[in-house]
Scaffold this motif. Structure first.
Motif, short mmCIF file in Angstrom:
data_model
loop_
_atom_site.label_atom_id
_atom_site.label_comp_id
_atom_site.label_asym_id
_atom_site.label_seq_id
_atom_site.Cartn_x
_atom_site.Cartn_y
_atom_site.Cartn_z
N LEU A 350 0.86 -1.18 0.00
CA LEU A 350 0.00 0.00 0.00
C LEU A 350 0.90 1.23 0.00
O LEU A 350 1.73 1.40 0.89
N VAL A 351 0.75 2.05 -1.03
CA VAL A 351 1.55 3.26 -1.16
C VAL A 351 0.66 4.47 -0.94
O VAL A 351 -0.33 4.67 -1.67
N TRP A 352 1.00 5.28 0.05
CA TRP A 352 0.24 6.50 0.32
C TRP A 352 0.87 7.68 -0.43
O TRP A 352 2.08 7.88 -0.37
N PHE A 353 0.04 8.43 -1.10
CA PHE A 353 0.46 9.66 -1.77
C PHE A 353 0.00 10.82 -0.88
O PHE A 353 -1.18 11.19 -0.87
N GLU A 354 0.94 11.35 -0.13
CA GLU A 354 0.60 12.29 0.94
C GLU A 354 0.09 13.63 0.44
O GLU A 354 -0.59 14.34 1.18
N HIS A 355 0.39 13.99 -0.78
CA HIS A 355 -0.04 15.29 -1.32
C HIS A 355 -1.01 15.12 -2.48
O HIS A 355 -1.07 15.96 -3.38
N SER A 356 -1.74 14.02 -2.47
CA SER A 356 -2.72 13.75 -3.52
C SER A 356 -4.08 13.45 -2.91
O SER A 356 -4.18 13.06 -1.74
N ALA A 357 -5.09 13.61 -3.74
CA ALA A 357 -6.43 13.17 -3.37
C ALA A 357 -6.79 12.03 -4.34
O ALA A 357 -6.28 10.93 -4.21
N HIS A 358 -7.62 12.33 -5.35
CA HIS A 358 -8.14 11.27 -6.20
C HIS A 358 -7.38 11.07 -7.50
O HIS A 358 -7.68 10.16 -8.26
N ILE A 359 -6.36 11.91 -7.78
CA ILE A 359 -5.67 11.83 -9.07
C ILE A 359 -4.16 11.83 -8.85
O ILE A 359 -3.44 12.72 -9.31
N PRO A 360 -3.62 10.84 -8.14
CA PRO A 360 -2.19 10.86 -7.80
C PRO A 360 -1.26 10.84 -9.00
O PRO A 360 -0.14 11.34 -8.93
N MET A 361 -1.69 10.26 -10.13
CA MET A 361 -0.81 10.23 -11.30
C MET A 361 -0.55 11.63 -11.84
O MET A 361 0.51 11.90 -12.41
N THR A 362 -1.48 12.54 -11.64
CA THR A 362 -1.31 13.94 -12.05
C THR A 362 -0.72 14.77 -10.91
O THR A 362 0.13 15.63 -11.14
N GLU A 363 -1.16 14.51 -9.69
CA GLU A 363 -0.74 15.30 -8.55
C GLU A 363 0.69 15.00 -8.12
O GLU A 363 1.43 15.91 -7.71
N GLU A 364 1.10 13.73 -8.17
CA GLU A 364 2.46 13.33 -7.80
C GLU A 364 3.01 12.35 -8.83
O GLU A 364 3.26 11.18 -8.54
N PRO A 365 3.23 12.82 -10.06
CA PRO A 365 3.65 11.91 -11.13
C PRO A 365 5.01 11.26 -10.89
O PRO A 365 5.25 10.12 -11.31
N GLY A 366 5.90 11.96 -10.21
CA GLY A 366 7.20 11.38 -9.92
C GLY A 366 7.10 10.19 -8.99
O GLY A 366 7.70 9.13 -9.23
#
Length: 388
Positions: A350-366
């Motif tokens: 399980l990977v948490w994207f701390e600065h994303s909501a529903h669109i992590p590929m756009t919000e945190e692409p790196g």
């Protein structure tokens, strides 16, 4: 060679004193040049802008693949994008969300890095995006069922495996696509290296109830009388045994997005959707109708999907990887994390994207790229299914 000291050149000092005022004058004149004269030239048209993007992301490697074509899936033509720098890499089947929120036109932003490690296959699903424009909507409407969409996903996966001579591939499902992807993982585990759920749909009614509470609490803290009134009018939202009317879902989604539950720290998801305007994969004519399919298909599929409770899916025969936005209130990430803790699988991350909501590929692409390379690709490497 020794350095020259100031005291060795008294005439140089006098010259420098004369030069400094002139230098200041020159800089002052330069600063007065209108800003517009220093700005780079801007593209004159959408065609020029998209051509720049197309050239920058062009696949030029000897074993690369860059195709955008119609494939016969489910008895109709559907638009498919296939991109990767080396066709020997594992296939990543990307299943977009919605229903109807296509990914191909935004993918120029977030898949270019992925294409160095995977052959990325994605398609505009039935009644969405470019595919919507290929067939009379009246003929498509009766086919907009969950089972037909699952069958399309199965056919798409089978096509990709055959096209690239792969026994297995990775399936990545985002949002609505996570419902389809999970079904694929359950029905055809032998086809997959792993299933990757992004903003995973599991308990629709509970997710909806939490989304409504999130929006209402935020609206009250904000003193937003309009939001409070509109949210109260659709209460009780997500009540057990009750299908939520599509108009009520739209109201709830509006305020969830306004308070950062769709894109973290933002008032809406325009930062994602607007990327489509620069897509080289859509013509000017097509881009003008990009959301027609979304408006058409959503009322058929969304109310049924958000009423689903998939928590009984407690065992998978393939590795499970979940990507969850910490701020996701559109498809509640805490609900997905609770399910993750209970489901059994050969391997889990399980990977948490701390600065994303529903669109992590756009919000945190790196981080999105790094996580796929770290947790997914090694499974294919172990099987020898990667470019050397």
């Amino acid at each position: 060679m020794s350095r020259t000291r100031k005291s060795d050149h008294p005439y140089a000092i006098k010259a420098l004193r004369r030069l400094i005022p002139n230098l200041f004058t020159f800089l002052a004149v330069l600063a007065g040049v209108p800003v517009r004269a220093q700005e780079p030239a801007k593209p004159a048209s959408r065609a020029e802008a998209t051509a720049i993007i197309a050239n920058a992301r062009k696949i030029v490697t000897p074993n690369g693949v860059e195709r955008l074509e119609k494939v016969r899936i489910g008895g109709i033509d559907q638009w498919v994008s296939i991109r990767g720098v080396d066709r020997r890499n594992p296939v990543l089947l990307y299943i977009h969300g919605g229903p109807g929120y296509v990914s191909i036109p935004m993918s120029w932003w977030f898949t270019r890095g992925l294409e160095e490690y995977f052959t990325v296959v994605q398609w505009d699903q039935r009644a969405t995006g470019k595919t919507y424009l290929l067939t009379d909507p009246a003929k498509i409407a009766p086919t907009l069922t969950r089972e037909r969409m699952i069958a399309d996903t199965e056919e798409m996966a089978a096509w990709a495996r055959k096209e690239f001579g792969k026994d297995k591939l990775f399936a990545l499902g985002h949002s609505w696509g996570s419902f389809l992807g999970l079904q694929l993982a359950e029905r055809h585990p032998e086809w997959l290296y792993a299933y990757i759920g992004v903003c995973q749909l599991i308990d629709g009614p509970e997710s909806e109830r939490r989304g409504w509470r999130f929006a209402m609490e935020a609206a009250r803290r904000d003193g937003n009388a309009e939001a409070v009134r509109e949210l109260q009018e659709i209460a009780p939202f997500g009540a057990p045994g009750r299908t939520i009317p599509i108009k009520d879902i739209y109201v709830e989604r509006k305020w969830v997005g306004y308070y950062g539950g769709v894109m973290a720290y933002r008032r809406d998801d325009s930062a994602d959707g607007d990327l489509a305007q620069l897509s080289p994969d859509y013509s000017d004519q097509e881009i003008g109708h990009i959301w027609d399919g979304n408006k058409f298909a959503t009322p058929y599929l969304l109310p049924e999907v958000v009423a689903l409770d998939l928590t009984k899916t407690n065992k998978l025969s393939v590795p499970l990887i979940l990507f969850e936005g910490r701020h996701d209130r559109n498809v509640n990430s805490e609900v997905a994390a609770t399910w993750f803790d209970t489901v059994k699988a050969p391997g889990k991350h399980l990977v948490w994207f701390e600065h994303s909501a529903h669109i992590p590929m756009t919000e945190e692409p790196g981080k999105f790229l790094l996580s796929l390379v770290r947790y997914a690709r090694p499974i294919a490497e172990k099987a020898g299914d990667v470019a050397p």
